[in-house]
Design an enzyme around this catalytic site. Structure first.
Site, PDB file in Angstrom:
ATOM      1  N   GLY A   1       0.802  -1.214   0.000  1.00 32.94           N
ATOM      2  CA  GLY A   1       0.000   0.000   0.000  1.00 32.94           C
ATOM      3  C   GLY A   1       0.836   1.265   0.000  1.00 32.94           C
ATOM      4  CE1 TYR A   2       0.843   7.413   2.668  1.00 34.73           C
ATOM      5  CE2 TYR A   2       2.928   7.652   1.480  1.00 34.73           C
ATOM      6  CZ  TYR A   2       1.898   8.203   2.228  1.00 34.73           C
ATOM      7  OH  TYR A   2       1.905   9.541   2.540  1.00 34.73           O
ATOM      8  CG  LEU A   3      -1.018   1.650  -3.872  1.00 30.92           C
ATOM      9  CD1 LEU A   3      -2.167   1.236  -4.771  1.00 30.92           C
ATOM     10  CD2 LEU A   3      -0.001   0.532  -3.752  1.00 30.92           C
TER      11      LEU A   3
ATOM     12  CG  HIS B   1       3.053   0.743  -5.631  1.00 35.60           C
ATOM     13  ND1 HIS B   1       3.352   1.795  -4.787  1.00 35.60           N
ATOM     14  CD2 HIS B   1       3.598  -0.369  -5.071  1.00 35.60           C
ATOM     15  CE1 HIS B   1       4.034   1.325  -3.757  1.00 35.60           C
ATOM     16  NE2 HIS B   1       4.205   0.027  -3.901  1.00 35.60           N
TER      17      HIS B   1
ATOM     18  CB  SER C   1      10.833   4.262  -1.723  1.00 33.77           C
ATOM     19  OG  SER C   1      10.653   3.581  -0.490  1.00 33.77           O
ATOM     20  CB  SER C   2       5.836   3.390   0.555  1.00 33.88           C
ATOM     21  OG  SER C   2       5.109   2.837  -0.520  1.00 33.88           O
TER      22      SER C   2
END
Length: 300
Positions: A37-39, A43, A191-192
Site C-alpha cells: 500500500g501507500y501506492l 506501483h 518508495s513509500s
C-alpha cells in the site's frame, strides 16, 4: 472494481470469474500485483503492465508484519487506503484484496517459506528473517489468488531474484514479471518510505541515483573495469554526503546473487551484474540498484 477483505470471498470471486470465462470458451488470465500500500507511480507502473498482459488484474494491499524486524517500522509504515483505492480505480484494477493481519494470520504462524543462500546477503544480512516473511506472505497470496502472472518492481532486485527462485523450486507455475524502477524527475527512486525524509535528507538521498548512474556509465564505456574500482567509486561518492550512512554496497551476479570479488573484471563475469545499495538517511533506510546486462558489458 471490487474490494475484498476476506480470503474466502476473493477466492470465490476469482473462481466465479474463471468459470464464467470458461463457459464462453475463454481462458481468463489473472495478474497479481502484491503491495504494502501507500501506492505511488512505481506501483502504478506495475498495475499498468498487468493491465496490458492480464485479463483480470488483482491488487493486494497488506502491510505484512512478519517481514518486519523488532526494531523496524511496521507500526509507522505509511498507510492511506482511500488514496490507494483511488489510484487502483484510475489504473483499471478489477479486484483489490485488503486483508487484515488477523485474516492473514489468525494464529501465530508456524510454517514459513525460506529460500536459502539468496537471502543471506544484501538486505538479508542486515534484516535477518525479512525474506522469510516476504516469501511466506507472497506464497500465501499466490495460493489465495492463483495468478497466472505476478508483477514486482526491480527496485528490490533481491526480492525479485528470491521470488523467482521460490516459484521455480516449488513449481508454482506463475510467470514473475519484473518491472523497471520508476524515478522522480531528479532521479530519486520512488518508495513509500520517501515520505519519512526531511527536505534535507531527500536532497541528500539523490547521491544514490547519481552514484549508480556514474558507475553504470563507466562500466558501459569500459567493460573491463574491475569490481573493486566500481565499489570504491560508489563508497567514496556516497560517503561524501554527510547525511548518508552506508548499510551496504554490493556487486553480485544476477539473478543468483553470487558475490563478486574486487579483482573480477565486469566483462568476464558471464552473467548480468547487480550493483545494489542500501543507505540510511536519519532513520530512513533506502535501497537502489542498477543491473548491467551481460551483452552490454561484453560489447564494450
Amino acid at each position: 472494481m471490487k474490494v475484498f477483505t476476506e480470503i474466502r470471498a476473493i477466492r470465490e470471486h476469482i473462481q466465479t470469474e474463471r468459470f464464467a470465462a470458461a463457459g464462453k470458451g475463454q481462458n481468463l488470465t489473472v495478474g497479481l500485483v502484491p503491495t504494502m500500500g501507500y501506492l505511488h507511480d512505481g506501483h502504478a507502473s506495475l498495475l499498468h503492465k498487468a493491465r496490458q498482459i492480464s485479463d483480470l488484474v488483482v491488487l493486494s494491499i497488506f502491510v505484512n508484519p512478519i517481514q518486519f524486524g523488532p526494531n523496524e517500522d511496521y507500526d509507522r509504515y505509511p498507510r492511506d487506503a482511500e488514496k490507494d483505492l483511488a489510484l487502483a480505480e484510475r489504473e483499471g484494477v478489477d479486484v483489490v484484496f485488503m486483508p487484515s493481519a488477523q485474516e492473514m494470520y489468525p494464529e501465530p504462524i508456524r510454517t514459513k517459506i525460506k529460500v536459502e543462500e539468496l537471502t543471506e546477503r544484501l538486505c538479508g544480512a542486515s534484516r535477518p528473517g525479512h525474506f522469510d516473511g516476504v516469501t511466506t506472505v507472497v506464497g500465501k497470496l499466490f495460493h489465495i489468488v492463483q495468478p497466472d502472472q505476478a508483477f514486482f518492481g526491480q527496485k528490490d532486485a533481491q526480492q525479485v531474484a528470491v521470488i523467482k527462485q521460490m516459484v521455480k523450486d516449488l513449481n508454482f507455475g506463475i510467470d514473475i514479471i519484473p518491472c523497471p524502477i520508476v524515478r522522480e524527475a531528479d532521479g530519486l527512486a520512488l518508495s513509500s518510505r520517501n515520505v519519512y525524509l526531511t527536505p534535507e535528507q531527500r536532497q541528500a538521498a539523490l547521491v544514490l541515483s547519481k552514484s549508480l548512474h556514474f558507475v553504470e556509465e563507466k562500466a558501459k564505456s569500459v567493460g573491463g573495469v574491475i569490481v573493486g574500482d566500481i565499489r570504491s567509486d560508489l563508497i567514496d561518492t556516497i560517503s561524501s554526503e554527510p547525511l548518508a550512512e552506508i548499510d551496504y554496497v554490493e556487486i553480485t551476479k544476477f539473478p543468483d546473487l553470487t558475490a563478486l570479488e574486487d579483482p573480477d573484471r565486469l566483462d568476464s563475469i558471464g552473467s548480468d551484474v547487480l550493483i545494489a545499495l542500501a543507505v540510511k538517511f536519519g532513520s530512513t533506510r533506502l535501497i537502489d540498484n542498477v543491473i548491467l546486462e551481460k551483452k552490454v558489458l561484453t560489447s564494450c
